[in-house]
Write a protein that holds these residues in place. Structure first.
Motif, PDB file in Angstrom:
ATOM      1  N   CYS A 138       7.703  -2.498  12.995  1.00 22.75           N
ATOM      2  CA  CYS A 138       7.151  -3.618  12.224  1.00 22.75           C
ATOM      3  C   CYS A 138       8.024  -3.949  11.014  1.00 22.75           C
ATOM      4  CB  CYS A 138       5.736  -3.276  11.751  1.00 22.75           C
ATOM      5  SG  CYS A 138       4.919  -4.635  10.874  1.00 22.75           S
ATOM      6  N   PRO A 139       8.333  -5.233  10.799  1.00 21.83           N
ATOM      7  CA  PRO A 139       9.128  -5.657   9.647  1.00 21.83           C
ATOM      8  C   PRO A 139       8.272  -6.027   8.435  1.00 21.83           C
ATOM      9  CG  PRO A 139       8.874  -7.491  11.127  1.00 21.83           C
ATOM     10  CD  PRO A 139       8.126  -6.347  11.748  1.00 21.83           C
ATOM     11  N   ASP A 140       6.946  -5.957   8.587  1.00 27.18           N
ATOM     12  CA  ASP A 140       6.039  -6.368   7.508  1.00 27.18           C
ATOM     13  C   ASP A 140       5.173  -5.174   7.109  1.00 27.18           C
ATOM     14  OD1 ASP A 140       4.064  -7.491   5.852  1.00 27.18           O
ATOM     15  OD2 ASP A 140       4.179  -9.419   6.896  1.00 27.18           O
ATOM     16  N   TYR A 141       5.659  -4.413   6.134  1.00 33.02           N
ATOM     17  CA  TYR A 141       4.987  -3.165   5.770  1.00 33.02           C
ATOM     18  C   TYR A 141       3.602  -3.418   5.187  1.00 33.02           C
ATOM     19  CZ  TYR A 141       4.713   1.743   4.364  1.00 33.02           C
ATOM     20  OH  TYR A 141       4.340   3.062   4.254  1.00 33.02           O
ATOM     21  N   THR A 142       3.460  -4.407   4.344  1.00 36.60           N
ATOM     22  CA  THR A 142       2.165  -4.690   3.720  1.00 36.60           C
ATOM     23  C   THR A 142       1.124  -5.057   4.764  1.00 36.60           C
ATOM     24  OG1 THR A 142       3.226  -5.424   1.670  1.00 36.60           O
ATOM     25  CG2 THR A 142       0.960  -6.146   2.065  1.00 36.60           C
ATOM     26  N   LYS A 143       1.498  -5.894   5.704  1.00 38.03           N
ATOM     27  CA  LYS A 143       0.549  -6.319   6.729  1.00 38.03           C
ATOM     28  C   LYS A 143       0.123  -5.131   7.598  1.00 38.03           C
ATOM     29  CE  LYS A 143       1.082 -10.419   8.304  1.00 38.03           C
ATOM     30  NZ  LYS A 143       1.599 -11.629   9.006  1.00 38.03           N
ATOM     31  N   MET A 144       1.083  -4.313   7.990  1.00 31.75           N
ATOM     32  CA  MET A 144       0.764  -3.171   8.835  1.00 31.75           C
ATOM     33  C   MET A 144      -0.095  -2.146   8.106  1.00 31.75           C
ATOM     34  SD  MET A 144       3.344  -0.530  10.834  1.00 31.75           S
ATOM     35  CE  MET A 144       3.871   0.322   9.323  1.00 31.75           C
ATOM     36  N   MET A 145       0.266  -1.827   6.862  1.00 32.56           N
ATOM     37  CA  MET A 145      -0.439  -0.769   6.144  1.00 32.56           C
ATOM     38  C   MET A 145      -1.815  -1.209   5.658  1.00 32.56           C
ATOM     39  SD  MET A 145       1.521   1.710   6.633  1.00 32.56           S
ATOM     40  CE  MET A 145       0.888   3.006   5.567  1.00 32.56           C
ATOM     41  N   SER A 146      -1.980  -2.483   5.378  1.00 29.13           N
ATOM     42  CA  SER A 146      -3.309  -2.953   4.975  1.00 29.13           C
ATOM     43  C   SER A 146      -4.290  -2.809   6.131  1.00 29.13           C
ATOM     44  CB  SER A 146      -3.245  -4.399   4.495  1.00 29.13           C
ATOM     45  OG  SER A 146      -2.799  -5.272   5.521  1.00 29.13           O
ATOM     46  N   GLN A 147      -3.804  -3.042   7.355  1.00 25.02           N
ATOM     47  CA  GLN A 147      -4.656  -2.843   8.531  1.00 25.02           C
ATOM     48  C   GLN A 147      -4.989  -1.364   8.719  1.00 25.02           C
ATOM     49  OE1 GLN A 147      -3.789  -4.634  12.249  1.00 25.02           O
ATOM     50  NE2 GLN A 147      -3.681  -6.713  11.441  1.00 25.02           N
ATOM     51  N   ARG A 148      -4.016  -0.507   8.501  1.00 29.79           N
ATOM     52  CA  ARG A 148      -4.270   0.931   8.642  1.00 29.79           C
ATOM     53  C   ARG A 148      -5.267   1.422   7.596  1.00 29.79           C
ATOM     54  NH1 ARG A 148       1.261   4.250  10.201  1.00 29.79           N
ATOM     55  NH2 ARG A 148       1.830   2.965  12.008  1.00 29.79           N
ATOM     56  N   ALA A 149      -5.142   0.900   6.390  1.00 31.29           N
ATOM     57  CA  ALA A 149      -6.069   1.295   5.334  1.00 31.29           C
ATOM     58  C   ALA A 149      -7.497   0.898   5.693  1.00 31.29           C
ATOM     59  CB  ALA A 149      -5.654   0.664   4.009  1.00 31.29           C
ATOM     60  N   ALA A 150      -7.662  -0.307   6.203  1.00 28.93           N
ATOM     61  CA  ALA A 150      -8.991  -0.769   6.590  1.00 28.93           C
ATOM     62  C   ALA A 150      -9.563   0.099   7.706  1.00 28.93           C
ATOM     63  CB  ALA A 150      -8.919  -2.228   7.033  1.00 28.93           C
ATOM     64  N   PHE A 151      -8.734   0.467   8.661  1.00 28.48           N
ATOM     65  CA  PHE A 151      -9.189   1.299   9.776  1.00 28.48           C
ATOM     66  C   PHE A 151      -9.591   2.690   9.303  1.00 28.48           C
ATOM     67  CE2 PHE A 151      -8.370   4.335  13.228  1.00 28.48           C
ATOM     68  CZ  PHE A 151      -9.176   3.797  14.225  1.00 28.48           C
ATOM     69  N   ALA A 152      -8.836   3.227   8.319  1.00 31.46           N
ATOM     70  CA  ALA A 152      -9.108   4.579   7.822  1.00 31.46           C
ATOM     71  C   ALA A 152     -10.215   4.603   6.775  1.00 31.46           C
ATOM     72  CB  ALA A 152      -7.828   5.186   7.243  1.00 31.46           C
ATOM     73  N   GLY A 153     -10.616   3.426   6.301  1.00 32.94           N
ATOM     74  CA  GLY A 153     -11.671   3.354   5.303  1.00 32.94           C
ATOM     75  C   GLY A 153     -11.217   3.711   3.903  1.00 32.94           C
ATOM     76  N   VAL A 154      -9.935   3.450   3.601  1.00 35.38           N
ATOM     77  CA  VAL A 154      -9.441   3.683   2.247  1.00 35.38           C
ATOM     78  C   VAL A 154      -9.062   2.346   1.625  1.00 35.38           C
ATOM     79  CG1 VAL A 154      -8.581   5.980   2.848  1.00 35.38           C
ATOM     80  CG2 VAL A 154      -7.032   4.027   2.951  1.00 35.38           C
ATOM     81  N   PRO A 155      -9.250   2.191   0.326  1.00 31.77           N
ATOM     82  CA  PRO A 155      -8.885   0.922  -0.319  1.00 31.77           C
ATOM     83  C   PRO A 155      -7.374   0.738  -0.346  1.00 31.77           C
ATOM     84  CG  PRO A 155      -9.545   2.538  -1.960  1.00 31.77           C
ATOM     85  CD  PRO A 155      -9.837   3.153  -0.627  1.00 31.77           C
ATOM     86  N   PHE A 156      -6.945  -0.489  -0.115  1.00 32.70           N
ATOM     87  CA  PHE A 156      -5.509  -0.775  -0.131  1.00 32.70           C
ATOM     88  C   PHE A 156      -5.083  -1.074  -1.565  1.00 32.70           C
ATOM     89  CE2 PHE A 156      -1.712  -3.423   1.072  1.00 32.70           C
ATOM     90  CZ  PHE A 156      -1.021  -2.385   1.664  1.00 32.70           C
ATOM     91  N   GLU A 157      -5.115  -0.050  -2.362  1.00 37.02           N
ATOM     92  CA  GLU A 157      -4.836  -0.138  -3.797  1.00 37.02           C
ATOM     93  C   GLU A 157      -4.507   1.260  -4.295  1.00 37.02           C
ATOM     94  OE1 GLU A 157      -9.401   0.297  -5.453  1.00 37.02           O
ATOM     95  OE2 GLU A 157      -8.652  -1.705  -4.960  1.00 37.02           O
ATOM     96  N   PRO A 158      -4.069   1.399  -5.569  1.00 39.60           N
ATOM     97  CA  PRO A 158      -3.799   2.728  -6.094  1.00 39.60           C
ATOM     98  C   PRO A 158      -5.042   3.606  -6.021  1.00 39.60           C
ATOM     99  CG  PRO A 158      -2.904   1.031  -7.540  1.00 39.60           C
ATOM    100  CD  PRO A 158      -3.757   0.339  -6.531  1.00 39.60           C
ATOM    101  N   PRO A 159      -4.887   4.909  -5.744  1.00 43.83           N
ATOM    102  CA  PRO A 159      -3.623   5.638  -5.591  1.00 43.83           C
ATOM    103  C   PRO A 159      -3.050   5.607  -4.179  1.00 43.83           C
ATOM    104  CG  PRO A 159      -5.434   7.171  -5.455  1.00 43.83           C
ATOM    105  CD  PRO A 159      -6.047   5.820  -5.716  1.00 43.83           C
ATOM    106  N   TYR A 160      -3.760   4.975  -3.225  1.00 42.89           N
ATOM    107  CA  TYR A 160      -3.288   4.994  -1.841  1.00 42.89           C
ATOM    108  C   TYR A 160      -2.068   4.093  -1.633  1.00 42.89           C
ATOM    109  CZ  TYR A 160      -7.812   7.184  -1.156  1.00 42.89           C
ATOM    110  OH  TYR A 160      -8.893   8.036  -1.244  1.00 42.89           O
ATOM    111  N   PHE A 161      -2.031   2.995  -2.337  1.00 39.00           N
ATOM    112  CA  PHE A 161      -0.879   2.093  -2.300  1.00 39.00           C
ATOM    113  C   PHE A 161      -0.504   1.782  -3.746  1.00 39.00           C
ATOM    114  CE2 PHE A 161       1.662  -1.650  -1.197  1.00 39.00           C
ATOM    115  CZ  PHE A 161       2.241  -1.254  -0.002  1.00 39.00           C
ATOM    116  N   PRO A 162       0.305   2.651  -4.376  1.00 42.72           N
ATOM    117  CA  PRO A 162       0.614   2.522  -5.804  1.00 42.72           C
ATOM    118  C   PRO A 162       1.245   1.182  -6.175  1.00 42.72           C
ATOM    119  CG  PRO A 162       1.323   4.650  -4.944  1.00 42.72           C
ATOM    120  CD  PRO A 162       0.950   3.808  -3.757  1.00 42.72           C
TER     121      PRO A 162
END
Length: 239
Positions: A117-141
């Motif tokens: 994937c060339p779009d890290y934000t798009k990919m990781m925001s989906q992973r965060a939602a699936f894992a039930g973690v907020p896409f914000e600090p400290p998970y995404f500083p």
């Protein structure tokens, strides 16, 4: 890439394949838990997943430039041959790194990102939602967000038709699985479909029906055919 003697008729290209482990993978493993993802299972969870994964991706891209710098001296210390063209391919995290390396290393002329994937934000925001973690600090500083916003391929002028586009003139084969749960095609499609490689470049996109997060036999065949076509093209070779 290394090519046969210039005086040979017909000219023959030799293909040299260099394989190496990602950072913190295989023989370079330091801490296996730093390869883990976000997880609802505390024993499997890695809170720093976003930082660790991007560090591996960008680090591997840097490793490719390091190899391009020094491999000629190792392989041909007496100038037996001249390496005139370079390419890169990778699977999964290697696919992510391929997109990054293509945007940073101008000596790379061909890239084959496989289920990457060339779009890290798009990919990781989906992973965060699936894992039930907020896409914000400290998970995404915030510091990681700043770096990604400035340097990630999806945030570069990849649609441009001038030299501001780092992908201009590259030959790129995008291989993906329609049913990939880790790197969904929807996180890649906007970038891949709008990627501009110019008249001297080449782009081919293959999304395999029913395929998941796997380098299928069809993908391997596509990659082989793409490399073979590249070997018969002398346009980018610096002789």
């Amino acid at each position: 890439m290394n090519y046969g003697p210039r005086g040979a008729s017909p000219r023959k290209k030799d293909l040299i394949v260099i394989a190496f482990d990602h950072r913190n993978h295989g023989s370079r493993l330091v801490n296996i838990m730093r390869n883990a993802q976000w997880s609802k299972d505390p024993m499997m969870n890695n809170d720093q997943h976003a930082v660790d994964l991007y560090a591996i991706q960008t680090g591997s891209a840097q490793d490719v430039s390091f190899l391009i710098d020094h491999l000629p001296s190792v392989l041909y210390p007496s100038n037996e041959r001249t390496i005139v063209e370079w390419g890169m391919g990778g699977i999964s995290v290697g696919g992510h790194s391929t997109w990054i390396a293509l945007s940073r290393e101008p000596r790379l002329k061909i890239g084959i990102p496989i289920i990457g994937c060339p779009d890290y934000t798009k990919m990781m925001s989906q992973r965060a939602a699936f894992a039930g973690v907020p896409f914000e600090p400290p998970y995404f500083p915030d510091s990681l967000k700043t770096y990604v916003d400035a340097n990630d391929p999806a945030n570069l002028p990849y649609r441009a038709k001038d030299r501001s586009n780092p992908y201009l003139g590259r030959k790129i084969l995008v291989l993906a699985g329609e049913m990939d749960p880790l790197v969904p095609w929807e996180t890649v499609s906007e970038f891949a479909e709008n990627l501009e490689v110019g008249e001297e470049g080449m782009k081919r996109i293959v999304v395999e029906d029913g395929a998941g997060h796997e380098p299928t036999p069809k993908m391997q065949q596509e990659a082989g055919m793409f490399v073979k076509k590249w070997l018969n093209d002398w346009n980018n070779a610096k002789l």
